[in-house]
Design a protein around this motif. Sequence first.
Motif, PDB file in Angstrom:
ATOM      1  N   UNK A 269       0.811  -1.202   0.000  1.00 52.21           N
ATOM      2  CA  UNK A 269       0.000   0.000   0.000  1.00 52.21           C
ATOM      3  C   UNK A 269       0.840   1.245   0.000  1.00 52.21           C
ATOM      4  N   UNK A 270       0.148   2.342  -0.050  1.00 54.44           N
ATOM      5  CA  UNK A 270       0.787   3.643  -0.056  1.00 54.44           C
ATOM      6  C   UNK A 270       1.514   3.853   1.265  1.00 54.44           C
ATOM      7  N   UNK A 271       2.656   4.528   1.208  1.00 50.17           N
ATOM      8  CA  UNK A 271       3.391   4.778   2.437  1.00 50.17           C
ATOM      9  C   UNK A 271       2.530   5.591   3.402  1.00 50.17           C
ATOM     10  N   UNK A 272       2.612   5.266   4.685  1.00 43.82           N
ATOM     11  CA  UNK A 272       1.860   5.913   5.754  1.00 43.82           C
ATOM     12  C   UNK A 272       0.380   5.524   5.755  1.00 43.82           C
TER      13      UNK A 272
ATOM     14  N   UNK B 225      -2.587  -8.180   0.675  1.00 40.30           N
ATOM     15  CA  UNK B 225      -3.527  -7.331   1.403  1.00 40.30           C
ATOM     16  C   UNK B 225      -3.159  -5.889   1.084  1.00 40.30           C
ATOM     17  N   UNK B 226      -4.004  -5.251   0.287  1.00 44.76           N
ATOM     18  CA  UNK B 226      -3.751  -3.877  -0.179  1.00 44.76           C
ATOM     19  C   UNK B 226      -4.382  -2.903   0.814  1.00 44.76           C
ATOM     20  N   UNK B 227      -3.527  -2.181   1.560  1.00 38.65           N
ATOM     21  CA  UNK B 227      -3.979  -1.281   2.614  1.00 38.65           C
ATOM     22  C   UNK B 227      -4.085   0.142   2.065  1.00 38.65           C
ATOM     23  N   UNK B 228      -5.247   0.762   2.261  1.00 38.64           N
ATOM     24  CA  UNK B 228      -5.505   2.116   1.767  1.00 38.64           C
ATOM     25  C   UNK B 228      -5.932   2.996   2.944  1.00 38.64           C
ATOM     26  N   UNK B 229      -5.438   4.225   2.979  1.00 38.78           N
ATOM     27  CA  UNK B 229      -5.818   5.179   4.025  1.00 38.78           C
ATOM     28  C   UNK B 229      -7.171   5.782   3.672  1.00 38.78           C
TER      29      UNK B 229
ATOM     30  N   UNK C  93      -0.597   2.330  -6.201  1.00 42.16           N
ATOM     31  CA  UNK C  93      -0.196   0.997  -5.735  1.00 42.16           C
ATOM     32  C   UNK C  93      -0.494  -0.072  -6.775  1.00 42.16           C
ATOM     33  N   UNK C  94      -1.671   0.004  -7.388  1.00 41.10           N
ATOM     34  CA  UNK C  94      -2.031  -0.974  -8.416  1.00 41.10           C
ATOM     35  C   UNK C  94      -1.064  -0.892  -9.594  1.00 41.10           C
ATOM     36  N   UNK C  95      -0.677   0.313  -9.973  1.00 35.18           N
ATOM     37  CA  UNK C  95       0.257   0.485 -11.086  1.00 35.18           C
ATOM     38  C   UNK C  95       1.610  -0.154 -10.780  1.00 35.18           C
ATOM     39  N   UNK C  96       2.111   0.067  -9.563  1.00 32.14           N
ATOM     40  CA  UNK C  96       3.410  -0.489  -9.190  1.00 32.14           C
ATOM     41  C   UNK C  96       3.341  -2.008  -9.102  1.00 32.14           C
TER      42      UNK C  96
ATOM     43  N   UNK D 142      -6.789  -8.674  -1.336  1.00 33.62           N
ATOM     44  CA  UNK D 142      -7.828  -8.301  -0.392  1.00 33.62           C
ATOM     45  C   UNK D 142      -7.668  -6.813  -0.125  1.00 33.62           C
ATOM     46  N   UNK D 143      -8.689  -6.016  -0.466  1.00 30.96           N
ATOM     47  CA  UNK D 143      -8.622  -4.567  -0.320  1.00 30.96           C
ATOM     48  C   UNK D 143      -9.080  -4.164   1.083  1.00 30.96           C
TER      49      UNK D 143
END
Length: 431
Positions: free
Chosen positions: A212-215, A289-293, A306-309, A321-322
Amino acid sequence: MIRDAGHKPKRALIAAVQRPNVSDVELEASLTELRQLAKTLGFEVIGTFTQKRAGFDSAGYLGAGKRQELQAQVLQERVDLVLVDHDISPSQAHNLEKEAGCEVMDRTMVILEIFHRHARSRAARAQVEIARLGYMAPRMREAAKLAGPKDRARSGTGGRSGGESHGELDRRKIRDRIAELQKELDAMGLGRKTQRARRQERQGLARVALVGYTNAGKSTLMRALTGSEVLVADKLFATLDTTVRALHPESVPRVLVSDTVGFIKNLPHGLVASFKSTLDEALEASLVVHVVDASDPGFERQLAVTEEVLDEIGAQAVPRLLVFNKIDRGGDEAALREREAALRARYPGCIVMSARREDDIAKLHEAIVAYFRQRLVEADLFLPWSAQKLRGEIFANCEVLEERADGEGAFLRVRGEPETVARLREKFSEA
């Protein structure tokens, strides 16, 4: 890369050009991110300096008039350095630094400095050095052009071939050093693959990678899911090294959870390549496990980055798992409930949660275990009395549903991963 300013934080001014295809919301999101990067380095951001232009000025990024305004603000605000919210060429940086009268760092240089400070493992340090050398090489070429013929050597002395300039020698050393570091990384990569194979063979563990995105809260989730003490900080790229821990409480099958380096908008491709080994956990995982803020207004952009990377490193086929984290931040209770309902409607099958709530952690734990239990099979195993030393391995890697014994040994009805059951059967046949 950064001159020491003692204990007093450096005063930084952020400069950005807003091109026509960039909305005000996108610009502000990018500036906010750069402020967070500056915070991670311990800088005090005293303001921003923006200009709307069709493109970057080839001489100094900002237009000539704006550069004069920038110089005045630098003097007035006692600014130590200017942080540019884009990648700029060495000549642009040189000219901007000369006119502004202070140090200039572009976005990539800021990220590289963070990576340099936070790398701990041997692999991470090698990756950082490769990225830094790769950043320096083209700048040395351009610096040599600006230096002109005076850089050309007259003879082949000091390790130089005839006619080789000091700049060419330095660039050759950089190429050689990068090649050397890459060999070390390749060797470390083979070692990690061997360790993973042995670990899976020995324990039959399922694999989960937090990405996921940092932080976004990955490290906080990692600590909550595994009961481990990992660094948790409200900073971008607080940790660079991959951490691997077992899911706790332990489950059947047993699950390994790994945390990965966070993604970021406009992360230079050279850095993605250099840090690919930290992202390999996503490739090796059975579940990402894709973590999103969820509290960030720009979460859709974070999700897309994140999906692009992940696509870039070849992880398209790994099931995901989103997870929307930090749902408890911002707004009153009614607004939070409305946001949660909207996320569930828009992203079916997602988990909306807060890592601060034990019930939410338990639900995520349950969802991870349930995913792996889908593929479990039931089987009958016969364990001769002469092979009872394997009994512990059965109970460690499978769920024993039923057990009975006769004069020759024990019969066990088990539930486990297909590969684990097949491996145990093979061992029993050899026992």
